[in-house]
Motif scaffolding. Structure first.
Motif, PDB file in Angstrom:
ATOM      1  N   ASN A 524       0.637  -1.145   0.194  1.00 34.85           N
ATOM      2  CA  ASN A 524       0.057   0.147   0.084  1.00 34.85           C
ATOM      3  C   ASN A 524       0.873   1.111  -0.163  1.00 34.85           C
ATOM      4  OD1 ASN A 524      -1.542   2.414   0.259  1.00 34.85           O
ATOM      5  ND2 ASN A 524      -2.340   1.382   2.172  1.00 34.85           N
ATOM      6  N   THR A 526       1.008   5.245   0.011  1.00 38.25           N
ATOM      7  CA  THR A 526      -0.276   6.269   0.151  1.00 38.25           C
ATOM      8  C   THR A 526       0.277   7.720   1.096  1.00 38.25           C
ATOM      9  OG1 THR A 526      -2.461   6.797   2.499  1.00 38.25           O
ATOM     10  CG2 THR A 526      -0.510   5.157   2.801  1.00 38.25           C
ATOM     11  N   CYS A 533      -5.886   8.075  -1.285  1.00 41.07           N
ATOM     12  CA  CYS A 533      -5.609   7.062  -0.558  1.00 41.07           C
ATOM     13  C   CYS A 533      -6.062   7.167   0.598  1.00 41.07           C
ATOM     14  CB  CYS A 533      -4.260   7.300  -0.237  1.00 41.07           C
ATOM     15  SG  CYS A 533      -3.110   7.704  -1.272  1.00 41.07           S
ATOM     16  N   VAL A 581       0.531   8.359  -5.750  1.00 36.96           N
ATOM     17  CA  VAL A 581       0.014   7.507  -5.452  1.00 36.96           C
ATOM     18  C   VAL A 581      -1.765   8.056  -5.532  1.00 36.96           C
ATOM     19  CG1 VAL A 581       1.494   6.626  -2.887  1.00 36.96           C
ATOM     20  CG2 VAL A 581       0.156   9.574  -2.933  1.00 36.96           C
ATOM     21  N   PRO A 582      -2.131   6.932  -5.237  1.00 38.24           N
ATOM     22  CA  PRO A 582      -1.932   5.423  -4.768  1.00 38.24           C
ATOM     23  C   PRO A 582      -1.632   4.113  -5.615  1.00 38.24           C
ATOM     24  CG  PRO A 582      -4.370   5.874  -4.965  1.00 38.24           C
ATOM     25  CD  PRO A 582      -3.894   6.916  -5.429  1.00 38.24           C
TER      26      PRO A 582
END
Length: 629
Positions: A524, A526, A533, A581-582
């Motif tokens: 993940n 973020t 996110c 991101v994400p």
């Protein structure tokens, strides 16, 4: 891990040159944008559910991509070395034993050793044996080619072959390139340059202007435009857009001029931020889209700006009316600067947001020559500005807006509160970057700024020593607020805890260790300033169902925080075709290439992907427990 294919006897097709049907492509792209899904294209009568590796192929369709869209061959130049990079479309794969890279020196060919990651082992019906294949993405280091390059250049010949899960195999492919390691360019044998710095796409051994690249650019432009449209719905953009909606109601006979001024401000600022980002990347900086909010100084300056705009709307001062397009001259052509600056401001606030369709388009853009990259970012700005520009050209819509009156003062004051809320959000981001001491400094600076705006003489104030004294004190207070900015420094972030405490800090070593042990891994990427996110964290990743599944399925969960600049995270984003991101990756148990998950997650979709990656037949309850939200 051993998996069976669909069981269909694969059929081989001869290599066909790609020739896009532009009219059908444009029509399908428009439909795709309206449905917020990647569009389709058609080539040589082979209808395909995707025209590039950006989009996902629909399961179960017996339609196939042209070979250079199924397997897009690029070259990646970094400080760590040079690699050949295959972007493999969903539901397609490459054979490991068909991969070969030859170095050509004075007409003599020598085979380079390949240092490849472990792939997925499947039973292949056509060859009637277990064979190792690669999906999604394959990186082939070319360290030996660089060391043997004569005069900084090397001529390479790449051999590969792949198939589709649905039952089609392509004939063996051969591509020839000349790599210049000094200028970081890869040129196909027809002499078309791929541009400095990052990648060069193969186009079926022919010119890069054929379907492989031209269609990819058209698709990237369409996705960027669609992503820009959706940016108008993102909460980080709402405060500025609400102000512009108010300004439109009294733009008078010059509505179209204001619409174009706003559009110019949006596009110019998108291109400017993109140009700065591309310049920093060329200079070796590990930055991506939204990089400006990785600086506490920029975040603090935006806190000041939104706080001052809120005070202006609340009636404390008239400061900022021209900037926001709300001045008394906004209805005349002379007030076009306000509309331009409103567009610029909306872009600055929107830049950290990643709407659906944007990620793949921007990831494509940063791997292209500057003119192509800036065109994609300009398309993103055009999409964001399009609704307001359209409003100015449709009188029926403009007439539906309420007529100016006393109610506008009340609305103006009401719109101050989204400004204050945006400032609070940015303060929270600053706290993640500079800690509580940094937040305290900026709050003191905000008080000094409010004091300066309160002191600043009004036009009705009489001239004299009192007016001069008030102006001097106000300027001193502004200087004090500005003094705060250089004092802000990034703090080392501590791992966050809370409902989703199953996360471990991301590092390349942690990822490699989990993969070496054959564990499934959820990654993940973020940032605190990424609204998408945060929404995914709250709605999906923090749910009891996902937390339970992580434990039950033995998944290693790694979280990387890009709130502050982190070259390791930037490298991972670049590797998987993202500029910001994400990014969510799901590596399967036992090794193999990861599945790139959607930017907007759904709980059921994530749970299904996790069960598949774990290789277990596990039933996970996707219904949250009572009282859990």
């Amino acid at each position: 891990m051993t998996a069976n294919t669909s069981g269909l006897r694969k059929k081989f097709l001869p290599a066909l040159p790609a020739s896009p049907r532009l009219i059908l492509l444009c029509a399908l792209l428009l439909v795709g944008v309206s449905l917020a899904a990647p569009p389709a294209s058609a080539n040589n009568g082979l209808s395909s559910p995707s025209s590039s590796p950006f989009a996902s192929a629909n399961s179960g369709q017996q339609d196939f991509l042209p070979v250079d869209q199924a397997y897009q061959l690029d070259f990646l130049f970094t400080d760590a070395g040079t690699s050949a990079l295959f972007q493999i479309a969903p539901e397609y794969y490459l054979y490991r034993d068909k991969l070969k890279v030859l170095l050509i020196v004075d007409g003599e060919k020598s085979t380079l050793p390949l240092d490849l990651e472990q792939g997925e082992v499947i039973w292949d019906d056509y060859f009637e044996k277990e064979t190792e294949v690669y999906r999604w993405q394959l990186e082939i280091p070319l360290a030996e080619a660089a060391s043997l390059a004569a005069g900084g250049q090397a001529q390479l010949q790449v051999h590969y072959q792949g198939c589709a899960d649905a039952g089609l195999c392509y004939p063996p492919q051969v591509r020839n390139f000349t790599l210049d390691f000094a200028s970081k360019t890869a040129t196909p044998n027809d002499g078309a340059s791929a541009g400095p710095g990052t990648t060069a796409s193969a186009a079926g051994g022919g010119p890069l202007t054929t379907a492989g690249t031209s269609t990819g650019l058209l698709l990237a432009l369409a996705l960027a435009f669609g992503g820009g449209l959706l940016l108008n719905l993102m909460p980080c953009v709402f405060p500025v857009l609400s102000i512009k909606a108010l300004a439109i109601t009294h733009a008078g006979a010059h509505q179209r001029l204001h619409g174009w001024a706003y559009t110019a401000g949006v596009i110019a600022t998108f291109v400017l931020i993109a140009a700065i980002m591309l310049g920093l990347r060329s200079a070796g900086e590990a930055v991506g889209w939204g990089f400006q909010l990785q600086s506490p100084v920029v975040v603090a300056a935006l806190v000041y700006l939104f706080f001052a705009m809120g005070l202006s709307l609340s009636g404390v001062t008239e400061f900022g009316g021209r900037l926001m397009g709300l001045g008394a001259d906004s209805g005349r052509s002379g007030g076009l600067g306000g509309s331009f600056s409103t567009g610029a401001l909306a872009t600055v606030v929107a830049s950290p947001c990643t709407a659906p369709l944007m990620g793949s388009a921007l990831g494509f853009a940063v791997t292209q020559p500057a003119i192509v990259a800036l065109s994609v970012f300009a398309a993103l700005g055009a999409g964001m500005a399009a609704p307001f520009l359209l409003l100015t050209y449709i009188p029926a819509l403009a007439q539906r807006l309420p007529r100016p009156g006393a109610w506008m003062e009340t609305l103006k004051q009401f719109l101050a509160f989204p400004m204050y809320l945006t400032a609070v959000w940015l303060l929270w981001v600053l706290g993640r970057q500079a800690g509580s001491d940094g937040v305290a400094l900026v709050l003191m600076g905000a008080v000094a700024l409010a004091f300066a705006l309160w002191l600043w003489p009004r036009p009705a104030d009489s001239a004299g020593k009192i007016r001069w004294l008030r102006a001097s004190c106000a300027i001193t207070a502004v200087i004090g607020a500005a003094w705060v900015l250089p004092q802000l420094e990034n703090e080392q972030q501590l791992p966050s805890s809370g409902a989703s405490d199953y996360w471990q800090p991301y590092s390349p070593a942690a990822l490699d260790a989990a993969r070496d042990q054959g564990q499934p891994v959820l990654v993940n990427m973020t940032a605190a300033w990424c609204i998408t996110c945060l929404a995914n964290e709250k709605v999906v990743l923090s749910s009891d169902a996902v937390r339970t599944a992580v434990g039950d399925l033995g998944i290693v969960a790694l979280k990387g925080d890009w709130t502050n600049q982190d070259p390791q995270i930037t490298e991972l984003l670049t590797r998987y075709g993202r500029s910001s991101v994400p990014l969510y990756l799901l590596f399967p148990a036992g090794g193999g290439e990861p599945q790139i998950l959607p930017q907007i997650l759904s709980r059921d979709g994530l749970l299904m992907a996790m069960r598949t990656a774990s290789g277990r037949e596990a039933v996970v309850n996707s219904t949250p427990s009572p009282g859990v939200h």
